[in-house]
Design a protein around this motif. Structure first.
Motif, short mmCIF file in Angstrom:
data_model
loop_
_atom_site.label_atom_id
_atom_site.label_comp_id
_atom_site.label_asym_id
_atom_site.label_seq_id
_atom_site.Cartn_x
_atom_site.Cartn_y
_atom_site.Cartn_z
N HIS A 73 0.74 -1.27 -0.07
CA HIS A 73 0.02 0.23 -0.16
C HIS A 73 0.92 1.11 -0.09
O HIS A 73 0.47 2.22 -0.64
N SER A 91 -3.57 1.35 -8.00
CA SER A 91 -4.64 0.74 -7.35
C SER A 91 -4.31 -0.48 -6.66
O SER A 91 -3.65 -1.38 -7.30
N THR A 92 -4.74 -0.75 -5.41
CA THR A 92 -4.39 -1.97 -4.85
C THR A 92 -6.00 -3.03 -4.71
O THR A 92 -5.95 -3.92 -3.89
N GLY A 93 -6.96 -2.44 -5.66
CA GLY A 93 -8.32 -2.91 -5.58
C GLY A 93 -8.28 -4.52 -5.91
O GLY A 93 -8.92 -5.13 -5.08
#
Length: 387
Positions: free
Chosen positions: A109, A118-120
């Motif tokens: 993160h 994005s870390t979606g």
């Protein structure tokens, strides 16, 4: 300080020294090199300041000596190799997989905030791969593809056995489904385990979801039959690579059929198993768009001199320059190649739809230990005895 091991060397000093010299091999600028060595120090956390005279910060199986860093070079014809570094960012938390995984997620993160990605996809899988009581050999590894410009491609490696090895297949199926690849699991070939599940995060032309499979006792013929991508790689080139990397006899040199049947292991890798990686970039067909065959060459050589010869043979057979490999090996370790085994860990042949074929050589940091050379290689010597 030259970056090689000494009694007072810190883990971070060794790893960044190795990385600095490897960046020169890969043709990266001084500015990019400084940026990437800084990222490596940050990724190692408190372990970067740990003296090498102490035991490894965790019993990571990222490498045989528990170094939390591994390098790899991806070769293509007519150009310098691309450089990657694989790190266990939670290694400073020791062998507590909960804390190790928490630190790993924090590191990813932080990278996402730094480079604006994005870390979606990872967030959607967190409950699957980071349960309250995780099992298995790892929590999270991170690979950085070191590109010009100081912004790497980020890859995250997760543990399908986090909920138990008996549930690994179920975990992989569910993870693929959550990411939109609902048909993908059924396209995978049969295997004996799922060592890794991986994601590309950030700036990629075609971000991949990757499933790694384990294949004990694999033969060249079987290795050539495992791809499920379309168009499929040529079987002959796959088999040739597998035989060269594993030092198995050419098909024309195998024993007669009756003798081969009497010794089923004569044409197989019987030590550490080969791995395959099946990568998915689209959800319409359910078929992989990539296939990689990984051979753990360190288990099938007496010493790294032999491993280097195998790597050179593979590179030359694919019209790739091997001189950068010698520079890379010298950049990581000054020891004679015949004095140990494991500096070259894996050789891999990579196929991706729409991209040229490449060869990847995985190089161990050997921060804590050099494995002594072997007197014999059982699989090879048994095969040679039958010829």
């Amino acid at each position: 300080m030259n970056g090689f091991r000494s009694g007072e060397t810190l883990l971070g000093d060794l790893a960044t020294g190795q990385l600095t010299r490897l960046c020169q091999v890969a043709g990266l600028s001084e500015a990019d090199t400084a940026a990437y060595t800084g990222v490596l120090i940050e990724s190692l956390g408190a372990s970067a300041g740990r003296p090498l005279a102490l035991p490894p910060p965790s019993q990571t199986f990222l490498s045989d000596d528990h170094s939390p860093v591994e390098f790899s070079l991806a070769f293509l014809p007519g150009r310098a190799p691309d450089l990657r570094v694989l790190v266990e960012p939670g290694c400073s938390r020791g062998d507590d997989l909960v804390e190790n995984g928490r630190a790993g997620l924090q590191a990813i993160h932080a990278m996402a905030d730094r480079w604006g990605f994005s870390t979606g996809q990872l967030d959607r899988l967190e409950d699957l791969f980071f349960p309250h009581s995780p099992e298995g050999p790892l929590a999270l590894w991170c690979a950085l593809e070191l590109r010009p410009g100081g912004v790497p491609g980020v890859k995250v490696y997760l543990n399908p056995s986090a909920n138990g090895a008996d549930r690994a297949a179920e975990t992989v199926r569910e993870a693929l489904a959550r990411l939109g690849h609902r048909q993908a699991f059924d396209s995978l070939p049969r295997a004996d385990g799922f060592p890794f599940f991986a994601l590309d995060l950030g700036d990629w032309d075609a971000p991949r979801v990757k499933v790694y499979l384990k294949h004990p006792g694999l033969s060249p013929t079987e290795a050539g039959s495992l791809p499920r991508m379309s168009p499929a790689p040529g079987r002959e080139r796959l088999e040739e690579f597998f035989r060269t990397a594993g030092d198995l006899p050419a098909a024309d040199d195998l024993p007669a059929a009756d003798d081969l049947a009497a010794d089923e292991d004569a044409d197989r890798l019987t030590g550490r198993p080969a791995l395959t990686c099946h990568s998915f970039t689209e959800t319409a067909t359910g078929l992989p768009s990539g296939y990689t065959l990984h051979v753990p060459v360190r288990d099938y050589v007496r010493h790294d001199g032999e491993a280097r010869e195998r790597a050179v043979a593979v590179l030359r057979s694919h019209d790739m320059d091997s001189t950068a490999l010698d520079r890379a090996l010298a950049a990581v370790s000054p020891r004679p190649l015949g004095d140990g085994v494991g500096l070259i860990a894996y050789l891999a042949l990579v196929h991706e739809r729409g991209r040229p074929q490449r060869v990847t050589v995985y190089v161990s940091s050997e921060a804590y230990r050099t494995r002594p050379p072997r007197e014999t290689v059982p699989t090879r010597d048994r095969v040679r005895a039958r010829l």
